[in-house]
Design a protein around this motif. Sequence first.
Motif, mmCIF file in Angstrom:
data_model
loop_
_atom_site.group_PDB
_atom_site.id
_atom_site.type_symbol
_atom_site.label_atom_id
_atom_site.label_comp_id
_atom_site.label_asym_id
_atom_site.label_seq_id
_atom_site.Cartn_x
_atom_site.Cartn_y
_atom_site.Cartn_z
ATOM 1 N N GLY A 70 -10.540 -56.288 50.638
ATOM 2 C CA GLY A 70 -11.369 -55.109 50.862
ATOM 3 C C GLY A 70 -10.548 -53.841 50.933
ATOM 4 N N ARG A 71 -9.456 -53.920 51.645
ATOM 5 C CA ARG A 71 -8.598 -52.739 51.780
ATOM 6 C C ARG A 71 -7.960 -52.369 50.441
ATOM 7 N NH1 ARG A 71 -4.651 -51.150 56.453
ATOM 8 N NH2 ARG A 71 -3.183 -49.786 55.389
ATOM 9 N N GLU A 72 -7.437 -53.372 49.725
ATOM 10 C CA GLU A 72 -6.748 -53.097 48.459
ATOM 11 C C GLU A 72 -7.705 -52.528 47.417
ATOM 12 O OE1 GLU A 72 -5.019 -56.862 47.627
ATOM 13 O OE2 GLU A 72 -3.439 -56.641 49.143
ATOM 14 N N VAL A 73 -8.936 -53.027 47.408
ATOM 15 C CA VAL A 73 -9.926 -52.507 46.463
ATOM 16 C C VAL A 73 -10.205 -51.029 46.738
ATOM 17 C CG1 VAL A 73 -12.382 -52.596 45.857
ATOM 18 C CG2 VAL A 73 -11.025 -54.700 45.867
ATOM 19 N N LEU A 74 -10.450 -50.690 48.004
ATOM 20 C CA LEU A 74 -10.751 -49.292 48.327
ATOM 21 C C LEU A 74 -9.544 -48.386 48.106
ATOM 22 C CD1 LEU A 74 -13.127 -49.375 51.424
ATOM 23 C CD2 LEU A 74 -13.672 -49.286 48.999
ATOM 24 N N GLU A 75 -8.358 -48.896 48.413
ATOM 25 C CA GLU A 75 -7.156 -48.086 48.152
ATOM 26 C C GLU A 75 -7.014 -47.804 46.662
ATOM 27 O OE1 GLU A 75 -3.980 -50.285 49.924
ATOM 28 O OE2 GLU A 75 -4.232 -49.323 51.883
ATOM 29 N N LYS A 76 -7.281 -48.813 45.840
ATOM 30 C CA LYS A 76 -7.192 -48.611 44.396
ATOM 31 C C LYS A 76 -8.210 -47.580 43.929
ATOM 32 C CE LYS A 76 -6.241 -49.218 40.057
ATOM 33 N NZ LYS A 76 -4.995 -48.665 39.478
ATOM 34 N N ILE A 77 -9.431 -47.694 44.416
ATOM 35 C CA ILE A 77 -10.493 -46.772 43.981
ATOM 36 C C ILE A 77 -10.183 -45.346 44.398
ATOM 37 C CG2 ILE A 77 -12.906 -46.122 44.361
ATOM 38 C CD1 ILE A 77 -13.554 -49.129 44.472
ATOM 39 N N PHE A 78 -9.799 -45.167 45.676
ATOM 40 C CA PHE A 78 -9.689 -43.787 46.173
ATOM 41 C C PHE A 78 -8.302 -43.196 45.992
ATOM 42 C CE2 PHE A 78 -13.485 -45.447 48.143
ATOM 43 C CZ PHE A 78 -14.373 -44.442 47.801
ATOM 44 N N ASN A 79 -7.361 -44.005 45.575
ATOM 45 C CA ASN A 79 -6.087 -43.436 45.150
ATOM 46 C C ASN A 79 -6.133 -43.019 43.691
ATOM 47 O OD1 ASN A 79 -4.862 -43.686 47.614
ATOM 48 N ND2 ASN A 79 -3.966 -45.685 47.175
ATOM 49 N N SER A 80 -7.212 -43.396 42.991
ATOM 50 C CA SER A 80 -7.338 -43.047 41.583
ATOM 51 C C SER A 80 -8.264 -41.863 41.371
ATOM 52 C CB SER A 80 -7.880 -44.252 40.793
ATOM 53 O OG SER A 80 -9.210 -44.563 41.191
ATOM 54 N N GLN A 81 -8.834 -41.356 42.465
ATOM 55 C CA GLN A 81 -9.781 -40.249 42.325
ATOM 56 C C GLN A 81 -9.050 -38.941 41.985
ATOM 57 O OE1 GLN A 81 -13.190 -40.741 42.459
ATOM 58 N NE2 GLN A 81 -12.457 -42.839 42.410
#
Length: 400
Positions: free
Chosen positions: A389-400
Motif C-alpha cells: 500500500g505504501r509503495e503504490v502510493l509513493e509511486k503514484i504521488f512521486n510521479s505527479q
Amino acid sequence: MLSGKRIILGVTGGIAAYKAAILLRAFQKSGADVRVTMTPSATQFVGVETFSALSKHDVAVNIFPENRPTSESWTQHISWGEWADLFVIAPCTANTLAKIAHGISDNMLTATVLAARCPLLLCPTMDGEMYQSPAVQQNLKEVQRHENHLLEPTEGYLASGLEGKGRLPETDDILQKSNSIISKSRTNGPLAGKKVLVTAGPTREHIDPVRFISNPSSGKMGTAMAEAALQMGADVTLIHGPVNIPLPEGIDTVEIESAEELFKQVKDHADADVVIMAAAVSDFRPASYNSQKTKKEDAEFSLGLTQTTDILGWLGRQDLPGQIRIGFAMETENLLENAKTKLNHKNADWIVANSLNGDQSGFESDKNTVHLLGTETEQTFSGTKQDVGREVLEKIFNSQ
C-alpha cells in the motif's frame, strides 16, 4: 501517531543498552513495526538474539556479517534507510555521536544513518563528565545543525557511581518525542492537506434477513492503503464493509453493508482529492428481497439477479477537476489485459491489479503481489499489504 509506523531502533555500546529492549516493546505496543541495528560494542551488553526475538526481524550489526551472502547484507543500510519513518538511537554513546556528527560510517548502524531518508532522533547517554566535555558539546551542536532531533539525557545516579546528567530519558519521554517528530513530518508529506477517500472490505447483498451474497474480502488491502495515505499526511475517510480487522487510529470511518449504501456514502464524499476504490463490491444483487426468512419448502431453485451500481464508473463520469481516482481489479485470468480495459473504460487514473491465483495474494492473505497500471506506467510490487500500500502510493504521488 506511531500506529503503523516503521521505526529503526539503533542501540550503541553503553550500559543503558538493556533499556532499549523495553523501549522496543513500548514502540510495538504503540503499533509500530521496529527493526534493530546495533554497534558491535552494544552486543557486549545485550545479545543480538534478544532484539531479534522481540522485534521478529534480523538484527543488523556488521556490514559484512559471517555466514550470510554479501549480496544480501552490504546494501541492507540502503533498504532500511528507505523503509523507515523514524530512526531512534537510544542509547547513543559519545563515540557514535561523534561518528554521526562527522559522517563516519564504519558499521551498519552509522552507515544506515547516512542512508536514512527519515528523521533521526538521538538520545545521548554517557557519564556526566563526558557529556559536559567540550568535544561532546560541539558534536551535539553539529548533529542539530544537520536538522537531527535530540533528546537530552536526564540527571541522576550513573553507572560510574556518580551523580550527574547522562541517564537515558524515560521510555515515555522517548515515545512522546517520537510522536512529536512523526506528527510534524506528516505535515510535509506528499498528501499533506489532501482529502483521501478509501473504500475497503466486502459488501453484502441480502436475499432475505438471514441470507446474502458476498465475497471473502478481509479489507486488509484497503485498510493498508488508508494507513499509507494517513502516513503521507492526508485527511483520510475509510468507508468499509463488514470486516474483522483493527481499523487505523486517526482515520474517520464509515461502516456500510450493501453496494447501494456504499454508493450513497461515496457520493457524499465525492469531493475528495483522491479516491481509492479498494472495496470488493458485489457486481450483482438479488432482483427481489424477501422480508421474511425463505423456508426451504418455499424456496425457488433459481435466484434472479440484477447489477449493482458501477461506483468507479460513476466517479469517472463525474471527472472532477484535479481528482485522482485509483481503482482495484482482482482477476482469475487475463489479469493485465482486463485491468487495462478497466483503466480505460472507468476513466480511472490508476488501476491496482492482482490475481486470485497467486500464492502471495488473495482476500485473506497478509501479503500481496499487485501490478500498478497507469496510462504510461506498469510496475509490480510484492510484500505485506502494508508495504505494498505504501509503495503504490509513493509511486503514484512521486510521479505527479
